[in-house]
Enzyme design. Structure first.
Site, PDB file in Angstrom:
ATOM      1  N   THR A 191      -1.941   1.135  -9.972  1.00  0.00           N
ATOM      2  CA  THR A 191      -3.171   1.428 -10.715  1.00  0.00           C
ATOM      3  C   THR A 191      -3.240   2.904 -11.092  1.00  0.00           C
ATOM      4  O   THR A 191      -3.855   3.249 -12.103  1.00  0.00           O
ATOM      5  CB  THR A 191      -4.422   1.035  -9.902  1.00  0.00           C
ATOM      6  OG1 THR A 191      -4.394   1.690  -8.631  1.00  0.00           O
ATOM      7  CG2 THR A 191      -4.490  -0.471  -9.704  1.00  0.00           C
TER       8      THR A 191
ATOM      9  N   PHE B  36      -3.485  -7.118 -10.844  1.00  0.00           N
ATOM     10  CA  PHE B  36      -3.486  -8.437 -11.489  1.00  0.00           C
ATOM     11  C   PHE B  36      -4.522  -9.368 -10.890  1.00  0.00           C
ATOM     12  O   PHE B  36      -4.996 -10.287 -11.550  1.00  0.00           O
ATOM     13  CB  PHE B  36      -2.094  -9.074 -11.434  1.00  0.00           C
ATOM     14  CG  PHE B  36      -1.649  -9.511 -10.063  1.00  0.00           C
ATOM     15  CD1 PHE B  36      -2.012 -10.745  -9.566  1.00  0.00           C
ATOM     16  CD2 PHE B  36      -0.840  -8.699  -9.286  1.00  0.00           C
ATOM     17  CE1 PHE B  36      -1.597 -11.160  -8.321  1.00  0.00           C
ATOM     18  CE2 PHE B  36      -0.418  -9.105  -8.032  1.00  0.00           C
ATOM     19  CZ  PHE B  36      -0.799 -10.335  -7.549  1.00  0.00           C
ATOM     20  N   ARG B  37      -4.929  -9.125  -9.634  1.00  0.00           N
ATOM     21  CA  ARG B  37      -5.915 -10.024  -9.018  1.00  0.00           C
ATOM     22  C   ARG B  37      -7.278  -9.915  -9.689  1.00  0.00           C
ATOM     23  O   ARG B  37      -8.131 -10.772  -9.522  1.00  0.00           O
ATOM     24  CB  ARG B  37      -6.021  -9.723  -7.518  1.00  0.00           C
ATOM     25  CG  ARG B  37      -4.839 -10.282  -6.736  1.00  0.00           C
ATOM     26  CD  ARG B  37      -4.836  -9.789  -5.313  1.00  0.00           C
ATOM     27  NE  ARG B  37      -4.629  -8.356  -5.234  1.00  0.00           N
ATOM     28  CZ  ARG B  37      -4.490  -7.684  -4.099  1.00  0.00           C
ATOM     29  NH1 ARG B  37      -4.581  -8.327  -2.950  1.00  0.00           N
ATOM     30  NH2 ARG B  37      -4.293  -6.379  -4.106  1.00  0.00           N
TER      31      ARG B  37
ATOM     32  N   ILE C  32      -3.278   8.467  -4.230  1.00  0.00           N
ATOM     33  CA  ILE C  32      -1.874   8.637  -3.853  1.00  0.00           C
ATOM     34  C   ILE C  32      -1.272   9.880  -4.500  1.00  0.00           C
ATOM     35  O   ILE C  32      -0.624  10.693  -3.838  1.00  0.00           O
ATOM     36  CB  ILE C  32      -1.068   7.385  -4.246  1.00  0.00           C
ATOM     37  CG1 ILE C  32      -1.501   6.195  -3.387  1.00  0.00           C
ATOM     38  CG2 ILE C  32       0.432   7.632  -4.086  1.00  0.00           C
ATOM     39  CD1 ILE C  32      -0.922   4.876  -3.847  1.00  0.00           C
TER      40      ILE C  32
ATOM     41  N   SER D 152      -2.031  -0.015  -0.443  1.00  0.00           N
ATOM     42  CA  SER D 152      -2.110  -1.451  -0.156  1.00  0.00           C
ATOM     43  C   SER D 152      -3.330  -1.738   0.700  1.00  0.00           C
ATOM     44  O   SER D 152      -3.597  -1.043   1.685  1.00  0.00           O
ATOM     45  CB  SER D 152      -0.859  -1.939   0.575  1.00  0.00           C
ATOM     46  OG  SER D 152      -0.990  -3.311   0.915  1.00  0.00           O
ATOM     47  N   SER D 153      -4.065  -2.780   0.339  1.00  0.00           N
ATOM     48  CA  SER D 153      -5.209  -3.218   1.139  1.00  0.00           C
ATOM     49  C   SER D 153      -4.768  -4.025   2.353  1.00  0.00           C
ATOM     50  O   SER D 153      -5.589  -4.354   3.211  1.00  0.00           O
ATOM     51  CB  SER D 153      -6.154  -4.058   0.279  1.00  0.00           C
ATOM     52  OG  SER D 153      -5.470  -5.210  -0.202  1.00  0.00           O
TER      53      SER D 153
ATOM     54  N   HIS E 154       7.823  -9.075  -4.173  1.00  0.00           N
ATOM     55  CA  HIS E 154       7.133 -10.087  -4.975  1.00  0.00           C
ATOM     56  C   HIS E 154       7.800 -10.285  -6.334  1.00  0.00           C
ATOM     57  O   HIS E 154       7.223 -10.873  -7.240  1.00  0.00           O
ATOM     58  CB  HIS E 154       5.651  -9.718  -5.143  1.00  0.00           C
ATOM     59  CG  HIS E 154       4.882  -9.827  -3.868  1.00  0.00           C
ATOM     60  ND1 HIS E 154       3.621  -9.300  -3.696  1.00  0.00           N
ATOM     61  CD2 HIS E 154       5.199 -10.418  -2.685  1.00  0.00           C
ATOM     62  CE1 HIS E 154       3.201  -9.558  -2.462  1.00  0.00           C
ATOM     63  NE2 HIS E 154       4.134 -10.228  -1.837  1.00  0.00           N
TER      64      HIS E 154
END
Length: 242
Positions: A27, A34-35, A231, A188-189, A121
């Site tokens: 991001t 994408f979610r 980040i 990352s969550s 992924h």
């Protein structure tokens, strides 16, 4: 010692760093998570149903229509690595081994120059025929509404791990994380399994763990140092301390 300094010290003392990168890394290059596309589909299909191996087999044309809708920005956009990607490549230039274990499918770690990248992924950069295993590049996929194999005319599957498929690189990713000198999680969550178990196993193996993320995660207790910030800015600040 503040968290930035502690993180810089961990990085300085590590020869082999395993890096788990998530959507927050992408991001910052302008790529939407994408979610966030969950609301696009109202025909009694959830996002997980649409981006699934079952739907691909049942209706390849419908699958590809939906897949393009979800990832249209990613497929069409000309995105560039950000300061986070570039920091990892820079660390490698300094002589450290950087093993990138990414949840992202945009190819930006490769583009930044990182040499050891496990795309857990998969990737948007191509598609493969499940019938004869012939691979096809992104340009071919973009040029054909329903991309069919050049060799056998079967519908191609994007080189992305779909819902209902195993994560083929998960075992090597765990091995790299538990044998590294440091595990660094970036953006990352830690909500998606089995990838979210990587820091758990690394911590249990005695590997120091650092997290750069904008918000809390359910697994914060497994980290030795946490920086809640962007980040890119964090990596630039850490680089200045090294």
């Amino acid at each position: 010692m503040d968290n930035l300094s502690r993180l810089a010290t961990l990085i300085a003392n590590a020869n082999h760093i395993a890096v788990l990168s998530g959507a927050g890394m992408s991001t910052e290059s302008g790529i939407p998570d994408f979610r966030s596309a969950n609301g696009l589909f109202t025909q009694n299909r959830s996002f997980a149903d649409v981006v699934s191996i079952d739907y691909f087999y049942a209706d390849p044309a419908g699958f590809w229509d939906a897949f393009r809708e979800i990832f249209k920005l990613k497929l069409a956009g000309q995105y560039s690595p950000n300061a986070g990607h570039e920091f990892l490549a820079w660390l490698e230039e300094q002589g450290k081994r950087i093993s990138v274990l990414t949840q992202n499918i945009d190819g930006l770690h490769h583009k930044a120059g990182s040499r050891e990248v496990l795309e857990m992924h998969g990737t948007l950069m191509g598609a493969t025929c499940l019938n004869c295993q012939t691979t096809h590049d992104l340009a071919y996929v973009q040029a054909n509404p329903l991309p069919l194999c050049r060799e056998c005319d079967a519908a191609l599957k994007p080189d992305v791990v779909l819902y209902g498929e195993a994560v083929p690189l998960i075992d090597p990713a765990f091995d790299l994380a538990v044998n590294a000198d440091l595990l660094l999680v970036m953006g990352s969550s830690l909500e998606v399994g089995p990838v979210n178990l990587i820091p758990v196993e690394a911590a249990r193996a005695g590997v120091p763990c650092g997290l750069i993320n904008l918000s809390d995660t359910r697994l914060d207790r497994f980290f030795d140092v946490i920086v809640q910030a962007g980040i890119g800015e964090t990596c630039q600040q850490v680089k200045a301390l090294l």
